[in-house]
Design a protein around this motif. Structure first.
Motif, PDB file in Angstrom:
ATOM      1  N   CYS A 182       1.104  -9.917  -5.765  1.00 36.87           N
ATOM      2  CA  CYS A 182       2.237  -9.256  -5.105  1.00 36.87           C
ATOM      3  C   CYS A 182       1.787  -7.927  -4.530  1.00 36.87           C
ATOM      4  CB  CYS A 182       3.371  -9.040  -6.099  1.00 36.87           C
ATOM      5  SG  CYS A 182       4.865  -8.360  -5.330  1.00 36.87           S
ATOM      6  N   GLY A 183       2.037  -7.729  -3.250  1.00 43.78           N
ATOM      7  CA  GLY A 183       1.675  -6.482  -2.586  1.00 43.78           C
ATOM      8  C   GLY A 183       2.861  -5.554  -2.427  1.00 43.78           C
ATOM      9  N   GLN A 200      -6.221  -1.897  -1.107  1.00 43.85           N
ATOM     10  CA  GLN A 200      -5.947  -2.545   0.182  1.00 43.85           C
ATOM     11  C   GLN A 200      -6.779  -3.811   0.352  1.00 43.85           C
ATOM     12  OE1 GLN A 200      -6.569   0.454   3.176  1.00 43.85           O
ATOM     13  NE2 GLN A 200      -4.787   1.656   2.554  1.00 43.85           N
ATOM     14  N   ASN A 201      -8.031  -3.781  -0.110  1.00 41.64           N
ATOM     15  CA  ASN A 201      -8.918  -4.931   0.042  1.00 41.64           C
ATOM     16  C   ASN A 201      -8.370  -6.166  -0.659  1.00 41.64           C
ATOM     17  OD1 ASN A 201     -10.692  -3.370   1.520  1.00 41.64           O
ATOM     18  ND2 ASN A 201     -12.118  -3.019  -0.172  1.00 41.64           N
ATOM     19  N   LEU A 202      -7.680  -5.955  -1.768  1.00 42.85           N
ATOM     20  CA  LEU A 202      -7.148  -7.066  -2.547  1.00 42.85           C
ATOM     21  C   LEU A 202      -6.108  -7.869  -1.761  1.00 42.85           C
ATOM     22  CD1 LEU A 202      -7.234  -8.401  -5.360  1.00 42.85           C
ATOM     23  CD2 LEU A 202      -5.414  -6.855  -6.066  1.00 42.85           C
ATOM     24  N   ASN A 207      -0.912 -13.383   2.816  1.00 38.57           N
ATOM     25  CA  ASN A 207       0.545 -13.368   2.894  1.00 38.57           C
ATOM     26  C   ASN A 207       1.087 -13.383   1.461  1.00 38.57           C
ATOM     27  OD1 ASN A 207       3.113 -13.402   3.928  1.00 38.57           O
ATOM     28  ND2 ASN A 207       3.073 -15.544   4.551  1.00 38.57           N
ATOM     29  N   TYR A 208       1.112 -12.227   0.844  1.00 37.82           N
ATOM     30  CA  TYR A 208       1.403 -12.078  -0.585  1.00 37.82           C
ATOM     31  C   TYR A 208       2.905 -12.048  -0.867  1.00 37.82           C
ATOM     32  CZ  TYR A 208       1.385  -7.387   1.448  1.00 37.82           C
ATOM     33  OH  TYR A 208       1.591  -6.316   2.280  1.00 37.82           O
ATOM     34  N   PRO A 237       2.230 -16.576  -4.369  1.00 35.15           N
ATOM     35  CA  PRO A 237       2.290 -16.778  -2.918  1.00 35.15           C
ATOM     36  C   PRO A 237       1.644 -18.120  -2.585  1.00 35.15           C
ATOM     37  CG  PRO A 237       0.569 -15.189  -3.475  1.00 35.15           C
ATOM     38  CD  PRO A 237       1.312 -15.487  -4.741  1.00 35.15           C
ATOM     39  N   THR A 238       2.055 -18.727  -1.505  1.00 41.55           N
ATOM     40  CA  THR A 238       1.462 -19.995  -1.100  1.00 41.55           C
ATOM     41  C   THR A 238      -0.052 -19.855  -0.925  1.00 41.55           C
ATOM     42  OG1 THR A 238       3.522 -20.474   0.057  1.00 41.55           O
ATOM     43  CG2 THR A 238       1.648 -21.866   0.586  1.00 41.55           C
TER      44      THR A 238
END
Length: 252
Positions: A182-183, A200-202, A207-208, A237-238
């Motif tokens: 989850c972002g 940010q890299n994570l 599409n989180y 997320p998918t």
């Protein structure tokens, strides 16, 4: 009359989204957090629909004092959302920081226990209520560096199930929400000790899940008929799925 919800850790991330979603759907929210300016912003935004409680959930005397300060007319809590939690570090166990481990245990386990123990007696007395714990897929699926964080979320999973066992015959529901990646929260920024680039890299090009997705699920869980209890719900997320098991081969 509005339902009364108590949500922990409301100053960012899931807690903030859950608070806004509940209030926008007619709930009154008692929100806890350590950052007083953020609590004051929510109070200014939502006025009489939001009651701030400023304390450190790791500290039992502070937690008890804050809980006891809730005005009498708002003490019949219908929904407790145990959201406050954090991850610190991704080091393997033999290199991990013991202070980080203790901090995660004190927040993710002890803080959740403290709040549950304070809220539950009134629910049992009224024979109504719902406890929603925010767990994680880390409590089910291990990964390198997840050591104590994953273990704390495994505690949340089992504690939720054991609460259900303790509450047999009572009209009180318990649910465990287990998000994946989850972002748009402070989660990874906290985990990486403020390293914005690592955080940010994570999430780059993924599409989180967003905090609003989890907030909508919390609302949906609580809005099910009172005879329906969702024991647990796992959300990814998918874009996220399962890795192959690691196999270490011998050197020839």
């Amino acid at each position: 009359m509005s339902k009364i919800a108590l949500v922990t850790g409301v100053t960012s991330g899931f807690g903030l989204a859950i608070t806004k979603t509940l209030i926008n759907n007619g709930y009154l929210v008692i929100g806890t957090g350590r950052r007083l300016p953020k609590l004051n912003e929510l109070k200014q935004q939502f006025q009489e629909k939001f009651i701030p409680l400023n304390f450190d959930i790791q500290n039992l005397p502070e937690t008890q004092q804050a809980f006891n300060s809730i005005p009498q007319e708002y003490q019949n809590i219908d929904l407790l959302v145990n959201n406050a939690g954090l991850a610190l570090g991704l080091e393997v166990a033999n290199k991990a920081n013991l202070d980080d481990w203790q901090n995660m245990v004190d927040t993710n386990i002890k803080g959740l226990m403290f709040m549950t123990r304070l809220v539950l007696p009134n629910m049992v007395e009224r024979n109504t209520g719902h406890i929603i714990n925010i767990g994680s897929i880390a409590g089910t699926y291990p990964y390198p560096g997840g050591n104590v964080y994953g273990a704390t979320k495994a505690f949340v999973k089992q504690f939720s199930l054991n609460l259900r066992a303790d509450l047999a015959g009572k009209n009180i529901r318990v649910s465990n929400v287990e998000p994946g990646l989850c972002g748009e929260t402070d989660f990874s920024l906290v985990r990486f000790k403020g390293d914005e680039q690592k955080a940010q890299n994570l999430y780059e090009n993924v599409n989180y899940i967003k905090p609003e997705d989890i907030a909508n699920i919390v609302l949906w869980l609580n809005q099910q008929p009172s005879h329906v209890n969702i024991n647990s719900i796992e959300i990814m997320p998918t874009a996220q799925t399962f890795s192959a098991l690691n196999v270490s081969k011998k050197n020839n």
